[in-house]
Structure formats: structure tokens, C-alpha cells
Design a protein around this motif. Structure first.
Motif, PDB file in Angstrom:
ATOM      1  N   ASN A 158      -0.375  -5.852  -7.785  1.00  0.00           N
ATOM      2  CA  ASN A 158       0.029  -7.120  -8.392  1.00  0.00           C
ATOM      3  C   ASN A 158      -0.879  -7.325  -9.619  1.00  0.00           C
ATOM      4  OD1 ASN A 158      -0.095  -9.894  -9.094  1.00  0.00           O
ATOM      5  ND2 ASN A 158       0.811 -10.435  -7.124  1.00  0.00           N
ATOM      6  N   ALA A 161      -2.366 -11.113 -10.457  1.00  0.00           N
ATOM      7  CA  ALA A 161      -3.372 -11.518  -9.466  1.00  0.00           C
ATOM      8  C   ALA A 161      -4.631 -10.670  -9.593  1.00  0.00           C
ATOM      9  CB  ALA A 161      -2.786 -11.404  -8.058  1.00  0.00           C
ATOM     10  N   SER A 162      -4.474  -9.380  -9.883  1.00  0.00           N
ATOM     11  CA  SER A 162      -5.637  -8.498 -10.016  1.00  0.00           C
ATOM     12  C   SER A 162      -6.476  -8.871 -11.233  1.00  0.00           C
ATOM     13  CB  SER A 162      -5.178  -7.035 -10.133  1.00  0.00           C
ATOM     14  OG  SER A 162      -4.478  -6.646  -8.975  1.00  0.00           O
ATOM     15  N   GLU A 165      -8.278 -12.235 -10.411  1.00  0.00           N
ATOM     16  CA  GLU A 165      -9.350 -12.167  -9.406  1.00  0.00           C
ATOM     17  C   GLU A 165     -10.412 -11.112  -9.725  1.00  0.00           C
ATOM     18  OE1 GLU A 165      -8.146 -12.296  -5.345  1.00  0.00           O
ATOM     19  OE2 GLU A 165      -6.485 -13.646  -5.769  1.00  0.00           O
ATOM     20  N   LYS A 167     -10.274  -7.945  -9.253  1.00  0.00           N
ATOM     21  CA  LYS A 167     -10.274  -6.844  -8.287  1.00  0.00           C
ATOM     22  C   LYS A 167      -8.817  -6.475  -7.988  1.00  0.00           C
ATOM     23  CE  LYS A 167     -10.119  -9.718  -4.192  1.00  0.00           C
ATOM     24  NZ  LYS A 167     -10.624 -10.110  -2.918  1.00  0.00           N
ATOM     25  N   VAL A 169      -5.504  -6.343  -6.341  1.00  0.00           N
ATOM     26  CA  VAL A 169      -4.723  -7.081  -5.343  1.00  0.00           C
ATOM     27  C   VAL A 169      -3.396  -6.339  -5.183  1.00  0.00           C
ATOM     28  CG1 VAL A 169      -3.591  -9.264  -4.773  1.00  0.00           C
ATOM     29  CG2 VAL A 169      -5.760  -9.268  -6.043  1.00  0.00           C
ATOM     30  N   TRP A 171       0.383  -5.587  -4.138  1.00  0.00           N
ATOM     31  CA  TRP A 171       1.601  -6.404  -4.169  1.00  0.00           C
ATOM     32  C   TRP A 171       2.063  -6.759  -2.752  1.00  0.00           C
ATOM     33  CZ3 TRP A 171       6.925  -4.789  -3.177  1.00  0.00           C
ATOM     34  CH2 TRP A 171       7.881  -5.687  -3.648  1.00  0.00           C
ATOM     35  N   ASP A 173       0.259  -7.034   0.000  1.00  0.00           N
ATOM     36  CA  ASP A 173      -0.647  -7.992   0.626  1.00  0.00           C
ATOM     37  C   ASP A 173      -0.380  -9.391   0.087  1.00  0.00           C
ATOM     38  OD1 ASP A 173      -1.726  -5.876   1.874  1.00  0.00           O
ATOM     39  OD2 ASP A 173      -3.504  -5.749   0.599  1.00  0.00           O
ATOM     40  N   TRP A 174      -0.210  -9.457  -1.217  1.00  0.00           N
ATOM     41  CA  TRP A 174      -0.042 -10.738  -1.882  1.00  0.00           C
ATOM     42  C   TRP A 174       1.241 -11.413  -1.423  1.00  0.00           C
ATOM     43  CZ3 TRP A 174       3.548 -12.316  -5.719  1.00  0.00           C
ATOM     44  CH2 TRP A 174       3.215 -13.519  -6.358  1.00  0.00           C
TER      45      TRP A 174
END
Ligand code: SF4
Length: 182
Positions: A158, A161-162, A165, A167, A169, A171, A173-174
Motif C-alpha cells: 500500500n 500508507a507506506s 508511516e 515503513k 504497509v 495492502w 494487512d491494511w
């Protein structure tokens, strides 16, 4: 830039029905590559303003969820600027359509390092991506049960989101996407 193929109804390379662009040129030369002809940067057709307009038209129907970039290698330094121009046009005309990309480069070690081109180009390119499937195809790790990946070393990332954040992330999991399925 040249491109090998454009599909206007692709259901294999990202969620929903998508337009997919297979750009030409790839320096990874993975053993067992699915598209060896596209290693050549001059394979296929020249990518022109008419090509951009054709893709924009293909994206118009409401059932088309977005664009997927494949190759070849969409993050080769030679390919980044032409792809960026396409992404700018898509985001201006269809801000709600998603953009996926497949790359043999690693998101953190290669792409975010800025070594693949002028960082301003790479940075803007990344700003338009929703998902990046990263890493080379590794024949020894090939797994036909994987969704949207050819080998188990590849990650479905993702991108927004990565970046937010700082780090990786994933897809799945998100989204809580299909828990329990590889
Ligand atoms: S990155 Fe993709 S196109 Fe390039 S050699 Fe590997 S599998 Fe083939």
C-alpha cells in the motif's frame, strides 16, 4: 518509451476490471520471466500523446476500476517520465480510479533510495500510486496460488500508507484483505 501491449479489460493484475499497460524495457532479466520480449527498450509501439489519449478513453467506462502498469519495468529510469505524464493525466481526469504498478525493483531499497532517476520525478510518480507489487520474479519461489504475484518474495504494498508511516504497509494487512489466503 515503447510499450508492448495495452489491455482494455484485464481482470488478472489488480482488483476489478482494469486497463493494463505493458511498457517495454527491463534490465532485471529474471529467470523464467513471463515477458522476455519486453526486455528490449525498443520492443513494440512508441508511446505517444495518442497512446495517452487512447488509455484515457479506455478508462472512461464506470466499470473500469483503474490502470495497472507492468512490463518490462515501469520504474526503469528511461520509463519514469513518460509514465509520470500518463499518471498526471489520469489523476486529473479520473481522480477516483486506482493505479497499480508491478516492479522488479524493491520499494524501499531501490525506488525510495532515489537512485532510479531524478528524485522529483520518482517522488511525484509514487504520489499517484495506490499499490506497488515489488521485487523480481524468482523462479525457485514461484507459486501459482498467490494472488497478483508470481513468486512468494514479491510484496503487495500500500504505497500511500507506506509513505505516510515511513515503513512498508502491505495492502492485504491494511485492507484486512482475504485473511488466511496467501
Ligand atoms: S522484472 Fe518482470 S519483466 Fe523484468 S525480467 Fe523480471 S519478470 Fe521479466
Amino acid at each position: 518509451m515503447h510499450y508492448a501491449t495495452i489491455k482494455d479489460c484485464d481482470i488478472a493484475n489488480g482488483p476489478g476490471v482494469r486497463v493494463s499497460l505493458f511498457v517495454s524495457g527491463c534490465t532485471h532479466r529474471c529467470k523464467g520471466c513471463f515477458n522476455e520480449v519486453a526486455w528490449d527498450f525498443h520492443y513494440g509501439e512508441p508511446f505517444t500523446e495518442e497512446t495517452v489519449q487512447m488509455i484515457l478513453k479506455m478508462l472512461e467506462p464506470a466499470h473500469i476500476q483503474g490502470l495497472t502498469l507492468l512490463g518490462g519495468e515501469p520504474f526503469e529510469p528511461e520509463n519514469q517520465e513518460p509514465v509520470l505524464e500518463l499518471l498526471r493525466a489520469i489523476k486529473m481526469q479520473y481522480p477516483g480510479k486506482s493505479i497499480w504498478a508491478f516492479s522488479g525493483y524493491l520499494f524501499d531499497k531501490d525506488i525510495l533510495s532515489g537512485r532510479l532517476g531524478p528524485w522529483e520525478v520518482t517522488k511525484e510518480y509514487l504520489s499517484y500510486l495506490d499499490v506497488l507489487v515489488d521485487g523480481p520474479f524468482v523462479l525457485e519461489k514461484k507459486d501459482l496460488s498467490l494472488r497478483f504475484r508470481g513468486s512468494s518474495n514479491q510484496r503487495i504494498i500500500n504505497v500511500p500508507a507506506s509513505l505516510k508511516e515511513g515503513k512498508i504497509v502491505l495492502w492485504e494487512d491494511w485492507q484486512g484483505f482475504e485473511r488466511g489466503i496467501k
